[in-house]
Design a protein around this motif. Structure first.
Motif, PDB file in Angstrom:
ATOM      1  N   LEU A  13      45.186  37.960  45.367  1.00 44.34           N
ATOM      2  CA  LEU A  13      44.849  39.377  45.506  1.00 44.34           C
ATOM      3  C   LEU A  13      43.460  39.660  44.943  1.00 44.34           C
ATOM      4  O   LEU A  13      42.688  40.428  45.533  1.00 44.34           O
ATOM      5  CB  LEU A  13      45.888  40.254  44.791  1.00 44.34           C
ATOM      6  N   LEU A  14      43.129  39.039  43.821  1.00 46.12           N
ATOM      7  CA  LEU A  14      41.799  39.215  43.236  1.00 46.12           C
ATOM      8  C   LEU A  14      40.724  38.728  44.201  1.00 46.12           C
ATOM      9  O   LEU A  14      39.691  39.390  44.381  1.00 46.12           O
ATOM     10  CB  LEU A  14      41.688  38.479  41.900  1.00 46.12           C
ATOM     11  N   TYR A  15      40.954  37.584  44.824  1.00 42.85           N
ATOM     12  CA  TYR A  15      39.979  37.057  45.785  1.00 42.85           C
ATOM     13  C   TYR A  15      39.832  37.992  46.984  1.00 42.85           C
ATOM     14  O   TYR A  15      38.720  38.217  47.476  1.00 42.85           O
ATOM     15  CB  TYR A  15      40.363  35.652  46.251  1.00 42.85           C
ATOM     16  N   GLY A  39      36.001  40.743  48.001  1.00 43.26           N
ATOM     17  CA  GLY A  39      35.202  40.969  49.194  1.00 43.26           C
ATOM     18  C   GLY A  39      35.172  42.409  49.654  1.00 43.26           C
ATOM     19  O   GLY A  39      34.615  42.720  50.691  1.00 43.26           O
ATOM     20  N   CYS A  40      35.751  43.308  48.872  1.00 38.20           N
ATOM     21  CA  CYS A  40      35.847  44.714  49.260  1.00 38.20           C
ATOM     22  C   CYS A  40      35.342  45.601  48.128  1.00 38.20           C
ATOM     23  O   CYS A  40      35.384  45.217  46.972  1.00 38.20           O
ATOM     24  CB  CYS A  40      37.297  45.092  49.530  1.00 38.20           C
ATOM     25  N   ASP A  41      34.919  46.792  48.477  1.00 39.97           N
ATOM     26  CA  ASP A  41      34.522  47.764  47.462  1.00 39.97           C
ATOM     27  C   ASP A  41      35.497  48.924  47.516  1.00 39.97           C
ATOM     28  O   ASP A  41      35.215  49.965  48.103  1.00 39.97           O
ATOM     29  CB  ASP A  41      33.091  48.241  47.701  1.00 39.97           C
ATOM     30  N   GLY A  42      36.666  48.713  46.968  1.00 43.55           N
ATOM     31  CA  GLY A  42      37.704  49.729  46.996  1.00 43.55           C
ATOM     32  C   GLY A  42      38.421  49.709  48.332  1.00 43.55           C
ATOM     33  O   GLY A  42      37.840  50.023  49.359  1.00 43.55           O
ATOM     34  N   ALA A  70      45.547  47.718  53.379  1.00 43.33           N
ATOM     35  CA  ALA A  70      44.532  46.756  53.825  1.00 43.33           C
ATOM     36  C   ALA A  70      44.669  45.440  53.063  1.00 43.33           C
ATOM     37  O   ALA A  70      44.518  44.356  53.641  1.00 43.33           O
ATOM     38  CB  ALA A  70      43.133  47.335  53.650  1.00 43.33           C
ATOM     39  N   ILE A  71      44.968  45.534  51.774  1.00 42.53           N
ATOM     40  CA  ILE A  71      45.171  44.329  50.961  1.00 42.53           C
ATOM     41  C   ILE A  71      46.403  43.575  51.464  1.00 42.53           C
ATOM     42  O   ILE A  71      46.394  42.353  51.611  1.00 42.53           O
ATOM     43  CB  ILE A  71      45.305  44.688  49.471  1.00 42.53           C
ATOM     44  N   GLY A  77      37.629  41.643  36.091  1.00 44.00           N
ATOM     45  CA  GLY A  77      38.190  40.921  37.231  1.00 44.00           C
ATOM     46  C   GLY A  77      37.146  40.064  37.922  1.00 44.00           C
ATOM     47  O   GLY A  77      37.407  38.918  38.276  1.00 44.00           O
ATOM     48  N   ARG A  78      35.953  40.607  38.103  1.00 42.16           N
ATOM     49  CA  ARG A  78      34.870  39.828  38.721  1.00 42.16           C
ATOM     50  C   ARG A  78      34.477  38.645  37.841  1.00 42.16           C
ATOM     51  O   ARG A  78      34.267  37.536  38.337  1.00 42.16           O
ATOM     52  CB  ARG A  78      33.656  40.706  38.978  1.00 42.16           C
ATOM     53  N   LYS A  79      34.411  38.883  36.541  1.00 36.80           N
ATOM     54  CA  LYS A  79      34.067  37.811  35.605  1.00 36.80           C
ATOM     55  C   LYS A  79      35.118  36.707  35.647  1.00 36.80           C
ATOM     56  O   LYS A  79      34.785  35.515  35.644  1.00 36.80           O
ATOM     57  CB  LYS A  79      33.940  38.381  34.191  1.00 36.80           C
ATOM     58  N   ALA A  80      36.394  37.077  35.696  1.00 31.65           N
ATOM     59  CA  ALA A  80      37.485  36.095  35.741  1.00 31.65           C
ATOM     60  C   ALA A  80      37.421  35.271  37.016  1.00 31.65           C
ATOM     61  O   ALA A  80      37.590  34.045  36.979  1.00 31.65           O
ATOM     62  CB  ALA A  80      38.835  36.801  35.636  1.00 31.65           C
TER      63      ALA A  80
END
Length: 100
Positions: free
Chosen positions: A22-24, A28-31, A36-37, A85-88
């Motif tokens: 789900l994080l991946y 690729g999305c901005d909200g 959609a997810i 989340g991005r850092k992880a």
């Protein structure tokens, strides 16, 4: 845990495989909406994903501070990665690329 597994989980401690996926998807999305997810996850897994599987995992990611939840139209939830989340995800990618 071994050093190997500690490095693998850097930033993703306690995150389940589906939550990592789900994080991946959100990277690729901005909200994006939960619907959609869900669609993207179904395409990746090539199987139906029900709400009872999706939303509890999204809630866990919000609780862990890896994802934020807002609204699109006052009633539809929108999800996006937080800085944590991005850092992880970046840390996980770096580790993965060192071993592939």
């Amino acid at each position: 845990m071994t050093q190997f597994s500690d490095e693998f989980n850097r930033g993703l401690e306690g995150v389940r495989e589906v939550e990592r996926d789900l994080l991946y998807i959100m990277a690729g999305c901005d909200g994006t909406s939960g619907q959609a997810i869900e669609t993207a996850l179904q395409e990746y897994y090539d199987e139906e994903i029900n709400h009872g599987r999706l939303y509890p995992n999204l809630d866990r990611l919000v609780e862990k501070g890896l994802v934020s939840r807002g609204t699109i139209d006052g009633r539809t939830n929108a999800y996006q990665l937080t800085d944590a989340g991005r850092k992880a995800i970046r840390a996980h990618n770096e580790w993965k690329h060192q071993h592939v």
